[in-house]
Scaffold this motif. Structure first.
Motif, mmCIF file in Angstrom:
data_model
loop_
_atom_site.group_PDB
_atom_site.id
_atom_site.type_symbol
_atom_site.label_atom_id
_atom_site.label_comp_id
_atom_site.label_asym_id
_atom_site.label_seq_id
_atom_site.Cartn_x
_atom_site.Cartn_y
_atom_site.Cartn_z
ATOM 1 N N ALA A 263 0.862 -1.175 0.000
ATOM 2 C CA ALA A 263 0.000 0.000 0.000
ATOM 3 C C ALA A 263 0.900 1.227 0.000
ATOM 4 O O ALA A 263 2.081 1.140 0.333
ATOM 5 C CB ALA A 263 -0.899 -0.003 1.234
ATOM 6 N N SER A 264 0.331 2.360 -0.378
ATOM 7 C CA SER A 264 1.131 3.579 -0.378
ATOM 8 C C SER A 264 0.257 4.796 -0.133
ATOM 9 O O SER A 264 -0.957 4.759 -0.323
ATOM 10 C CB SER A 264 1.880 3.733 -1.704
ATOM 11 O OG SER A 264 0.969 3.886 -2.770
ATOM 12 N N ASP A 265 0.917 5.854 0.337
ATOM 13 C CA ASP A 265 0.273 7.156 0.441
ATOM 14 C C ASP A 265 1.251 8.176 -0.117
ATOM 15 O O ASP A 265 2.197 7.798 -0.825
ATOM 16 C CB ASP A 265 -0.190 7.466 1.877
ATOM 17 C CG ASP A 265 0.942 7.601 2.885
ATOM 18 O OD1 ASP A 265 2.131 7.706 2.476
ATOM 19 O OD2 ASP A 265 0.657 7.626 4.094
ATOM 20 N N GLU A 266 1.061 9.431 0.199
ATOM 21 C CA GLU A 266 1.937 10.461 -0.362
ATOM 22 C C GLU A 266 3.373 10.387 0.151
ATOM 23 O O GLU A 266 4.277 10.950 -0.453
ATOM 24 C CB GLU A 266 1.362 11.856 -0.098
ATOM 25 C CG GLU A 266 1.336 12.279 1.356
ATOM 26 C CD GLU A 266 0.194 11.691 2.192
ATOM 27 O OE1 GLU A 266 0.223 11.870 3.416
ATOM 28 O OE2 GLU A 266 -0.713 11.040 1.613
ATOM 29 N N ARG A 267 3.611 9.658 1.239
ATOM 30 C CA ARG A 267 4.941 9.614 1.855
ATOM 31 C C ARG A 267 5.628 8.257 1.794
ATOM 32 O O ARG A 267 6.837 8.191 1.657
ATOM 33 C CB ARG A 267 4.847 10.019 3.334
ATOM 34 C CG ARG A 267 4.418 11.446 3.550
ATOM 35 C CD ARG A 267 4.386 11.831 5.031
ATOM 36 N NE ARG A 267 5.718 11.722 5.622
ATOM 37 C CZ ARG A 267 6.006 10.961 6.677
ATOM 38 N NH1 ARG A 267 5.080 10.253 7.256
ATOM 39 N NH2 ARG A 267 7.223 10.914 7.157
ATOM 40 N N ILE A 268 4.869 7.176 1.983
ATOM 41 C CA ILE A 268 5.497 5.865 2.166
ATOM 42 C C ILE A 268 4.964 4.799 1.213
ATOM 43 O O ILE A 268 3.844 4.896 0.716
ATOM 44 C CB ILE A 268 5.352 5.354 3.619
ATOM 45 C CG1 ILE A 268 3.898 4.992 3.929
ATOM 46 C CG2 ILE A 268 5.892 6.355 4.621
ATOM 47 C CD1 ILE A 268 3.720 4.230 5.218
ATOM 48 N N MET A 269 5.802 3.790 0.986
ATOM 49 C CA MET A 269 5.405 2.555 0.306
ATOM 50 C C MET A 269 5.501 1.466 1.364
ATOM 51 O O MET A 269 6.595 1.167 1.870
ATOM 52 C CB MET A 269 6.330 2.247 -0.859
ATOM 53 C CG MET A 269 6.125 0.857 -1.441
ATOM 54 S SD MET A 269 4.445 0.518 -1.991
ATOM 55 C CE MET A 269 4.530 1.055 -3.664
ATOM 56 N N LEU A 270 4.352 0.916 1.760
ATOM 57 C CA LEU A 270 4.266 -0.057 2.849
ATOM 58 C C LEU A 270 4.122 -1.470 2.296
ATOM 59 O O LEU A 270 3.206 -1.737 1.514
ATOM 60 C CB LEU A 270 3.069 0.284 3.739
ATOM 61 C CG LEU A 270 2.786 -0.631 4.917
ATOM 62 C CD1 LEU A 270 3.940 -0.616 5.909
ATOM 63 C CD2 LEU A 270 1.490 -0.210 5.609
ATOM 64 N N SER A 271 5.017 -2.356 2.708
ATOM 65 C CA SER A 271 4.953 -3.766 2.335
ATOM 66 C C SER A 271 4.655 -4.571 3.593
ATOM 67 O O SER A 271 5.370 -4.444 4.592
ATOM 68 C CB SER A 271 6.282 -4.220 1.725
ATOM 69 O OG SER A 271 6.579 -3.477 0.571
ATOM 70 N N ALA A 272 3.610 -5.385 3.530
ATOM 71 C CA ALA A 272 3.180 -6.179 4.682
ATOM 72 C C ALA A 272 3.555 -7.648 4.466
ATOM 73 O O ALA A 272 3.301 -8.207 3.396
ATOM 74 C CB ALA A 272 1.672 -6.058 4.867
#
Length: 123
Positions: free
Chosen positions: A67-76
């Motif tokens: 998932a991502s937002d304006e700041r981060i790319m999150l990997s679960a």
């Protein structure tokens, strides 16, 4: 974008979430994890972060989703095996939550993007 990893710790068809104690998104529930250090592989970063944040030694499993937002790319990543009892080292509180109850928690939007994948993992 800042690369970030989080762990989906599963026990008895429940997932562990932590309540942020300070900083951005204080008071919201999240999947535990953190930022990758320069040159660090995602699974190694997650194992390090979970040791720091929860006091557990873990085996990182398969990628659950991104998932991502304006700041981060999150990997679960799925985490089914760990040594020790998770402790709220950096979080205000920890909670084991059933999949159906995840949608009732106040979470950052980037964590909310992972809910469908996490709920499927728990079913």
């Amino acid at each position: 974008m800042i690369p970030v990893v989080c762990g989906i710790l599963v026990r008895d068809r429940r997932v562990l979430v932590g309540r942020r104690s300070e900083g951005r998104h204080a008071g919201l529930w999240e999947f535990p994890g953190g930022k990758l250090a320069e040159g660090e592989a995602a699974p190694a970063a997650l194992a390090r972060e979970l040791a720091e944040e929860l006091g557990v030694k873990c085996m990182v499993g398969a990628l659950v989703g991104c998932a991502s937002d304006e700041r981060i790319m999150l990997s679960a990543y799925q985490v089914d095996t760990w040594e020790g009892t998770p402790q709220a080292v950096v979080h205000a509180a920890l909670r084991w939550v059933e999949g159906v109850d995840l949608t009732t928690l106040q979470m950052p939007e980037v964590d909310r993007q992972l809910l469908r994948a996490v709920q499927q993992l728990l079913s």
